[in-house]
Design an enzyme around this catalytic site. Sequence first.
Site, short mmCIF file in Angstrom:
data_model
loop_
_atom_site.label_atom_id
_atom_site.label_comp_id
_atom_site.label_asym_id
_atom_site.label_seq_id
_atom_site.Cartn_x
_atom_site.Cartn_y
_atom_site.Cartn_z
N ASP A 1 -7.17 -18.89 -37.10
CA ASP A 1 -6.36 -17.86 -37.11
C ASP A 1 -6.90 -16.35 -38.71
O ASP A 1 -6.60 -15.44 -38.35
CB ASP A 1 -4.96 -17.09 -37.46
CG ASP A 1 -4.92 -18.73 -38.97
OD1 ASP A 1 -5.79 -18.61 -39.78
OD2 ASP A 1 -3.81 -19.25 -38.68
N HIS B 1 -13.47 -24.38 -36.89
CA HIS B 1 -13.64 -24.91 -35.56
C HIS B 1 -13.67 -22.81 -34.89
O HIS B 1 -13.61 -22.91 -33.71
CB HIS B 1 -11.92 -25.27 -34.94
CG HIS B 1 -12.02 -26.09 -35.04
ND1 HIS B 1 -10.45 -27.24 -34.99
CD2 HIS B 1 -12.97 -27.51 -34.84
CE1 HIS B 1 -10.98 -28.56 -35.25
NE2 HIS B 1 -11.62 -29.28 -35.21
N CYS C 1 -21.80 -14.40 -26.52
CA CYS C 1 -22.18 -14.88 -25.12
C CYS C 1 -22.72 -15.88 -24.74
O CYS C 1 -23.24 -16.45 -25.93
CB CYS C 1 -22.66 -13.43 -24.60
SG CYS C 1 -23.90 -13.49 -23.20
#
Length: 306
Positions: free
Chosen positions: A120, A135, A143
């Site tokens: 976040d 993470h 992509c």
Amino acid sequence: MRMRPTLSWTPTEDVPPGTTDLEPVIDLLRTGGVLALSGAGISTESGIPDYRGEGGSLSRHTPMTYQEFTGDAQARRRYWARSHLGWRTFGRARPNAGHRAVAAFGRHGLLSGAITQNVDGLHQAAGSQDVLELHGTLARVVCLSCGAFSPRRELARRLEEANPGFEPVAAGINPDGDADLTDAQVGGFRVVPCALCGGILKPDVVFFGEAVPPQRVEHCRELVDSAASLLVLGSSLTVMSGLRFVRQAARAKKPVLIVNRDRTRGDHHALTRVSLPLGAALTTVAERLGLRVDGEAPPYAAPPPG
């Protein structure tokens, strides 16, 4: 059929119950050289639910897995519809007292570093520097074909243009930024491809079932090696991505302290677990150390990759 990841654990060892005594945390920080490891629990007071605590999102939500995202076009469409809506709320979240206290610890030289399992960006928004995002971050997309990175705000703009009038009401927002929508609410949501090569776009986060990049894990291990102690903040340590660093610190005989309201998978490695809300507890710790906890910092923008 969407399979549920293995995300829970059953306590098998007797460990002392949590305490409300903050003195061990104060003493640890006063000594310095503390590596902070934070989880979803530190962000709940910012309006982002955790996975496993009381009212945690796993009671109603199965996170997307990497295998499903990459192997099922319909699953990707459902994910991006839900994530696009979730980003509107998620992107407005602001740091709480816990994030600001951690920033104060770092600003005054009490931390050797910080690792977060969260995606976040709230630690950085509170002013923390050099936070290792184990993470990844929702503020950036990648992509899967050409490897190009781009800002999430750019993708949000493209999705808005491709889906005019998409305004469903979500039942809830999850720690991964995914909103709870029914298939009917997803409807005919249109996914956009990579603007450079037409490939599949993915948020630059580690999905369940996906491995954390080895170089990132090694960097975390180096941070544990160089730290004097480890302070876990708001993580159940259920998954190995965070638990392994607690085990590493314990093997090296480094003190481990945990601040988390519920039991964790790492409790038996810790000197103690403080069972208190993060915001109030860390603010009290900062005050007892004579540190000023600043107010809200400007919104966080993800750094470029590299």
